[in-house]
Design a protein around this motif. Structure first.
Motif, short mmCIF file in Angstrom:
data_model
loop_
_atom_site.label_atom_id
_atom_site.label_comp_id
_atom_site.label_asym_id
_atom_site.label_seq_id
_atom_site.Cartn_x
_atom_site.Cartn_y
_atom_site.Cartn_z
N MET A 35 -25.30 -4.95 -4.83
CA MET A 35 -24.98 -4.60 -6.24
C MET A 35 -24.16 -3.25 -6.14
SD MET A 35 -27.71 -4.02 -9.42
CE MET A 35 -27.81 -5.76 -9.53
N THR A 36 -23.08 -3.12 -6.88
CA THR A 36 -22.58 -1.70 -6.97
C THR A 36 -23.30 -0.71 -7.50
OG1 THR A 36 -21.74 -2.02 -9.34
CG2 THR A 36 -20.33 -2.99 -7.75
N VAL A 49 -14.35 4.28 -3.88
CA VAL A 49 -14.54 2.81 -4.44
C VAL A 49 -15.78 2.60 -4.56
CG1 VAL A 49 -14.39 0.34 -4.15
CG2 VAL A 49 -12.15 1.89 -3.45
N ASP A 50 -16.46 2.15 -5.86
CA ASP A 50 -17.74 1.70 -5.76
C ASP A 50 -18.26 0.31 -5.28
OD1 ASP A 50 -20.44 1.56 -6.84
OD2 ASP A 50 -20.46 1.62 -8.82
N GLN A 51 -18.42 0.36 -4.09
CA GLN A 51 -18.83 -0.73 -3.26
C GLN A 51 -20.16 -1.38 -3.52
OE1 GLN A 51 -17.51 -0.61 0.93
NE2 GLN A 51 -17.68 1.74 0.56
N ALA A 52 -20.08 -2.72 -3.58
CA ALA A 52 -21.42 -3.13 -3.81
C ALA A 52 -21.96 -3.47 -2.59
CB ALA A 52 -21.15 -5.00 -4.15
N ARG A 106 0.82 -1.25 0.02
CA ARG A 106 -0.11 0.03 0.06
C ARG A 106 0.86 1.16 -0.24
NH1 ARG A 106 -3.05 -3.07 3.70
NH2 ARG A 106 -2.37 -1.83 5.36
N SER A 107 1.98 1.12 0.73
CA SER A 107 2.78 2.37 0.83
C SER A 107 3.33 2.71 -0.50
CB SER A 107 3.86 2.10 1.78
OG SER A 107 4.80 1.02 1.47
N GLY A 108 3.70 1.47 -1.35
CA GLY A 108 4.50 1.67 -2.48
C GLY A 108 3.36 2.25 -3.59
N ARG A 109 2.05 2.13 -3.45
CA ARG A 109 1.13 2.90 -4.48
C ARG A 109 0.32 3.66 -4.08
NH1 ARG A 109 -2.08 -2.55 -4.53
NH2 ARG A 109 -3.78 -2.28 -2.81
N GLY A 110 0.24 4.07 -2.91
CA GLY A 110 -0.57 5.24 -2.21
C GLY A 110 -1.68 4.63 -1.54
N ALA A 111 -2.11 5.40 -0.72
CA ALA A 111 -3.25 4.71 0.24
C ALA A 111 -4.57 4.98 -0.59
CB ALA A 111 -3.38 5.90 1.23
N VAL A 112 -5.37 3.83 -0.41
CA VAL A 112 -6.78 3.69 -1.16
C VAL A 112 -7.79 4.60 -0.57
CG1 VAL A 112 -8.60 2.29 -2.38
CG2 VAL A 112 -5.96 1.53 -2.33
N ASP A 113 -8.50 5.51 -1.18
CA ASP A 113 -9.73 6.26 -0.40
C ASP A 113 -10.88 5.21 -0.82
OD1 ASP A 113 -11.24 7.78 0.66
OD2 ASP A 113 -11.11 9.54 -0.60
#
Length: 265
Positions: free
Chosen positions: A39-40, A26-29, A15-22
């Motif tokens: 369903m997303t 994210v289109d969560q289901a 995660r530290s290598g590609r940046g944090a995910v917000d």
């Protein structure tokens, strides 16, 4: 450092290598109450649009079917009535010489041959023929006596100067009626045959037209039945698909909950 800690450490490095995910991006289901499974948002939006279009098209199709069924019922009623009328016409339209003669005969006047107050025979003759007999044949010296009665019937007596000549009178009047009828049959035989032929041709043509309408209605009904089957099948397929996805979601959820269940004892 145990295995779980090493796995967590590797995940932090990735995660530290590609940046944090917000997670907000994210289109969560998510669980959809109207469907009974996840369903997303994008898929759910597409589903709602598809569902609106489907319901609109389905409602229109069912409306068209109702209109068609109403029109068909009316057309079928008119068709049944037309067939009934045609069947009656085919039975009653046949012309016969007897029936035509009967119509002519109904317009004739009644002549009765009497012997005093007794009626010996009744004949039907044209009024002009009776009037001619009245002025030129009867009521002459040495001839039969005849006269019009108040009820419109012409009476002629068989007695001449006190002597009865019934046989001769019956033969004369009866012979005149027979000849008149024979002449009518001979004169009108060809016309009656032609009328019957034309009537049969017309009825056959009308029956053919009605059969064409019947076949058209049957074809349209078959199309309507196909449409109804398609609509019903489509609705059943959608229901089955939803039930399958809902069941799959329920079973998957139960499986996940089972994995995280605390051991007993």
């Amino acid at each position: 450092m145990n295995r779980i800690e090493r796995a967590a450490s590797r995940a932090r490095v990735r995660r530290s290598g590609r940046g944090a995910v917000d997670i907000k991006t994210v289109d969560q289901a998510l669980y959809r109450d109207d469907l009974g499974f996840n369903m997303t948002e994008a898929d759910y939006k597409n589903y709602q649009e598809d569902e609106t279009a489907y319901q609109s098209a389905s409602a229109k199709s069912y409306g068209d079917l109702d209109t068609f069924n109403s029109q068909t019922a009316k057309a079928q009623g008119e068709l049944d009535s037309a067939y009934s009328t045609l069947n009656k016409l085919s039975k009653s339209s046949r012309v016969t010489l007897d029936s035509e003669w009967g119509k002519i005969n109904d317009g004739f006047e009644t002549l009765r041959i009497v012997n005093g107050v007794d009626v010996e025979a009744v004949y039907k003759l044209p009024k002009e023929a009776i009037n001619k007999l009245n002025t030129e044949g009867f009521n002459q010296e040495g001839s039969y006596t005849g006269h019009w009665m108040e009820d419109g019937i012409y009476n002629v007596d068989v007695n001449i100067d006190g002597e009865g000549y019934g046989k001769e009178l019956h033969e004369a009047i009866g012979g005149a009626v027979t000849k008149m009828k024979a002449d009518f049959y001979e004169t009108n035989a060809e016309a009656v045959a032609r009328a019957n032929k034309e009537s049969r041709s017309l009825i056959s043509s009308k029956r053919g037209e009605l059969n064409t309408v019947t076949n058209t209605l049957a074809s349209q009904q078959a199309d309507a039945d196909d449409l109804l089957f398609s609509l019903t099948s489509s609705a059943e397929a959608r229901d089955k698909e939803r039930d399958y996805l809902k069941t799959e979601y329920t079973e998957s959820k139960a499986h996940r909950q089972g994995l995280f269940a605390l051991p007993r004892g």
